[in-house]
Motif scaffolding. Structure first.
Motif, PDB file in Angstrom:
ATOM      1  N   GLY A 183       0.835  -1.184   0.000  1.00 18.09           N
ATOM      2  CA  GLY A 183       0.000   0.000   0.000  1.00 18.09           C
ATOM      3  C   GLY A 183       0.871   1.235   0.000  1.00 18.09           C
ATOM      4  N   ILE A 184       0.237   2.396  -0.090  1.00 21.25           N
ATOM      5  CA  ILE A 184       0.986   3.649  -0.077  1.00 21.25           C
ATOM      6  C   ILE A 184       1.770   3.800   1.216  1.00 21.25           C
ATOM      7  N   ASN A 185       1.183   3.383   2.330  1.00 26.56           N
ATOM      8  CA  ASN A 185       1.840   3.563   3.634  1.00 26.56           C
ATOM      9  C   ASN A 185       1.852   2.289   4.460  1.00 26.56           C
ATOM     10  N   GLY A 186       2.013   1.139   3.795  1.00 30.41           N
ATOM     11  CA  GLY A 186       2.062  -0.097   4.563  1.00 30.41           C
ATOM     12  C   GLY A 186       2.252  -1.321   3.691  1.00 30.41           C
ATOM     13  N   ASN A 187       2.777  -2.381   4.297  1.00 31.86           N
ATOM     14  CA  ASN A 187       2.922  -3.656   3.602  1.00 31.86           C
ATOM     15  C   ASN A 187       1.584  -4.355   3.479  1.00 31.86           C
ATOM     16  N   LEU A 188       1.428  -5.140   2.433  1.00 33.31           N
ATOM     17  CA  LEU A 188       0.160  -5.805   2.125  1.00 33.31           C
ATOM     18  C   LEU A 188       0.178  -7.278   2.533  1.00 33.31           C
ATOM     19  N   PHE A 189      -0.944  -7.732   3.127  1.00 35.88           N
ATOM     20  CA  PHE A 189      -1.191  -9.141   3.399  1.00 35.88           C
ATOM     21  C   PHE A 189      -2.582  -9.483   2.863  1.00 35.88           C
ATOM     22  N   ILE A 190      -2.713 -10.671   2.263  1.00 36.53           N
ATOM     23  CA  ILE A 190      -4.033 -11.150   1.871  1.00 36.53           C
ATOM     24  C   ILE A 190      -4.276 -12.505   2.529  1.00 36.53           C
ATOM     25  N   PRO A 199       3.821 -10.130  -0.262  1.00 37.91           N
ATOM     26  CA  PRO A 199       4.854 -10.113  -1.304  1.00 37.91           C
ATOM     27  C   PRO A 199       6.256 -10.234  -0.717  1.00 37.91           C
ATOM     28  N   PRO A 200       7.179 -10.850  -1.448  1.00 38.94           N
ATOM     29  CA  PRO A 200       8.572 -10.952  -0.981  1.00 38.94           C
ATOM     30  C   PRO A 200       9.317  -9.639  -1.221  1.00 38.94           C
ATOM     31  N   LEU A 201      10.418  -9.452  -0.508  1.00 42.80           N
ATOM     32  CA  LEU A 201      11.213  -8.245  -0.679  1.00 42.80           C
ATOM     33  C   LEU A 201      11.722  -8.103  -2.117  1.00 42.80           C
ATOM     34  N   GLN A 202      11.939  -9.233  -2.787  1.00 44.54           N
ATOM     35  CA  GLN A 202      12.449  -9.200  -4.159  1.00 44.54           C
ATOM     36  C   GLN A 202      11.486  -8.510  -5.122  1.00 44.54           C
ATOM     37  N   ASP A 203      10.204  -8.409  -4.738  1.00 48.09           N
ATOM     38  CA  ASP A 203       9.224  -7.732  -5.592  1.00 48.09           C
ATOM     39  C   ASP A 203       9.275  -6.222  -5.439  1.00 48.09           C
ATOM     40  N   GLY A 204      10.044  -5.727  -4.447  1.00 49.63           N
ATOM     41  CA  GLY A 204      10.214  -4.286  -4.298  1.00 49.63           C
ATOM     42  C   GLY A 204       9.484  -3.663  -3.130  1.00 49.63           C
ATOM     43  N   CYS A 205       8.893  -4.462  -2.246  1.00 54.03           N
ATOM     44  CA  CYS A 205       8.162  -3.879  -1.123  1.00 54.03           C
ATOM     45  C   CYS A 205       9.125  -3.383  -0.047  1.00 54.03           C
ATOM     46  N   LEU A 206       8.630  -2.480   0.794  1.00 54.08           N
ATOM     47  CA  LEU A 206       9.404  -1.988   1.916  1.00 54.08           C
ATOM     48  C   LEU A 206       9.709  -3.123   2.887  1.00 54.08           C
ATOM     49  N   PHE A 234      -5.254 -10.237  -9.858  1.00 49.81           N
ATOM     50  CA  PHE A 234      -6.413 -11.131  -9.943  1.00 49.81           C
ATOM     51  C   PHE A 234      -6.704 -11.828  -8.613  1.00 49.81           C
ATOM     52  N   GLU A 235      -5.696 -11.948  -7.759  1.00 48.15           N
ATOM     53  CA  GLU A 235      -5.887 -12.608  -6.462  1.00 48.15           C
ATOM     54  C   GLU A 235      -6.645 -11.744  -5.467  1.00 48.15           C
ATOM     55  N   LEU A 236      -6.638 -10.439  -5.670  1.00 45.37           N
ATOM     56  CA  LEU A 236      -7.195  -9.539  -4.667  1.00 45.37           C
ATOM     57  C   LEU A 236      -8.684  -9.782  -4.442  1.00 45.37           C
ATOM     58  N   GLN A 237      -9.423  -9.976  -5.512  1.00 46.74           N
ATOM     59  CA  GLN A 237     -10.876 -10.151  -5.367  1.00 46.74           C
ATOM     60  C   GLN A 237     -11.261 -11.569  -4.937  1.00 46.74           C
ATOM     61  N   LYS A 238     -10.285 -12.464  -4.874  1.00 46.55           N
ATOM     62  CA  LYS A 238     -10.551 -13.825  -4.403  1.00 46.55           C
ATOM     63  C   LYS A 238     -10.248 -13.993  -2.919  1.00 46.55           C
ATOM     64  N   ALA A 239      -9.603 -12.988  -2.314  1.00 46.27           N
ATOM     65  CA  ALA A 239      -9.174 -13.098  -0.923  1.00 46.27           C
ATOM     66  C   ALA A 239     -10.346 -12.972   0.043  1.00 46.27           C
ATOM     67  N   ASP A 240     -10.214 -13.597   1.217  1.00 42.56           N
ATOM     68  CA  ASP A 240     -11.209 -13.454   2.284  1.00 42.56           C
ATOM     69  C   ASP A 240     -11.014 -12.134   3.022  1.00 42.56           C
ATOM     70  N   GLU A 241      -9.744 -11.759   3.211  1.00 37.77           N
ATOM     71  CA  GLU A 241      -9.401 -10.509   3.888  1.00 37.77           C
ATOM     72  C   GLU A 241      -8.171  -9.901   3.224  1.00 37.77           C
ATOM     73  N   MET A 242      -8.033  -8.583   3.389  1.00 39.96           N
ATOM     74  CA  MET A 242      -6.799  -7.897   3.017  1.00 39.96           C
ATOM     75  C   MET A 242      -6.503  -6.866   4.096  1.00 39.96           C
ATOM     76  N   PHE A 243      -5.232  -6.729   4.435  1.00 41.97           N
ATOM     77  CA  PHE A 243      -4.879  -5.686   5.395  1.00 41.97           C
ATOM     78  C   PHE A 243      -3.465  -5.174   5.125  1.00 41.97           C
ATOM     79  N   LEU A 244      -3.195  -3.990   5.660  1.00 40.37           N
ATOM     80  CA  LEU A 244      -1.888  -3.355   5.550  1.00 40.37           C
ATOM     81  C   LEU A 244      -1.248  -3.286   6.928  1.00 40.37           C
TER      82      LEU A 244
END
Length: 282
Positions: A183-190, A199-206, A234-244
């Protein structure tokens, strides 16, 4: 009052010159920490991330920059502002000293510590609507510099403006491979069932501290499975929850992305464990 290289001065005082490298080139790092009742949440993790980041950017680490020294300077700044009895948000910015163009005249650094009061002593779960959208105008680079908490945040700034203009609470950033990074101000979990993916650090996340602590909580659970792997849109709309996650808010639950609405039961459970971890490790 702010703390500039150990000197406590009024916020209104001019302390940075027009040659400041953080201003001119984004040649700076920062840490945002939560200070409560004389302790700093996850301070060792923040400190060692800052030291590692300074080494990567080839900044000269002063001899006095010990964990104990910076902690004492934070406490002194909080006390000088009369905030020691409540929760405080503290920001430490470290920047290379003035001089030079892209090539600095020196790798020596200065620091600035700021303290602002907060409402809650521990992490609280947001219960209201929180809608996000993908920000696709610009991309996060897949490299180590993207893992660092530098002041080079123009992508986050433009994404925040986009979110505000379009009525979103936040945006999700993607990398050059069109994978969702953070996210703009946080790491993403689904969340999908008992599997929680980030996402792994190799993808560019903080390389987030709260990210690391939540991952520790998940890995310590016998019921949950942690997956550190790329996330496609495409995975985002299949998730039960998402949080930062971030060090100031802890866990921020996402209630809606496009037509999909999400629950927050897993995030609520993890937040309780994150608060417990903060009490034990701080």
């Amino acid at each position: 009052m702010v703390n500039f290289n150990g000197k406590l001065v009024a916020k209104q005082e001019d302390i940075l010159s027009a040659e400041n490298r953080g201003f001119k080139y984004g040649d700076a790092l920062f840490e945002s920490v939560r200070f409560v009742a004389g302790t700093i949440f996850f301070w060792e993790d923040h400190y060692f991330r800052l030291m590692a980041s300074m080494r990567i950017l080839r900044m000269e680490i002063p001899m006095e920059f010990t964990l104990e020294f910076l902690e004492s300077e934070i406490k002194r700044t909080v006390q000088k502002n009369g905030l020691e009895d409540g929760p405080v948000r503290v920001r430490i910015t470290v920047f290379r000293n003035d001089g030079g163009l892209y090539n600095p005249l020196s790798n020596n650094v200065s620091y600035l510590i700021e303290a602002v009061s907060m409402d809650a002593s521990f992490y609280l779960l947001n219960d209201g609507p929180y809608e996000v959208e993908l920000f696709k105008d610009y991309y996060v680079n897949k490299d180590m510099l993207s893992n660092l908490k530098t002041t080079n945040k123009i992508l986050n700034v433009v994404g925040s403006v986009f979110a505000k203009e379009n009525g979103y609470n936040n945006c999700l950033l993607i990398n050059n491979d069109k994978q969702v990074v953070e996210g703009i101000n946080g790491n993403l979990f689904i969340v999908n069932g008992k599997t929680i993916k980030t996402p792994p650090l190799q993808d560019g996340c903080l390389n987030g501290i709260a990210r690391k602590k939540v991952m520790d909580v998940i890995e310590a659970s016998e019921e949950l499975e942690l997956a550190e792997s790329s996330i496609s849109p495409f995975e985002l709309q299949k998730a039960d929850e998402m949080f930062l996650t971030n060090s100031i808010q802890g866990i921020v639950t996402i209630s809606k992305y496009r037509k999909k609405e999400y629950g927050n039961s897993m995030a609520k459970s993890l937040l309780g464990k994150l608060n417990a971890k903060a009490r034990l490790e701080s």
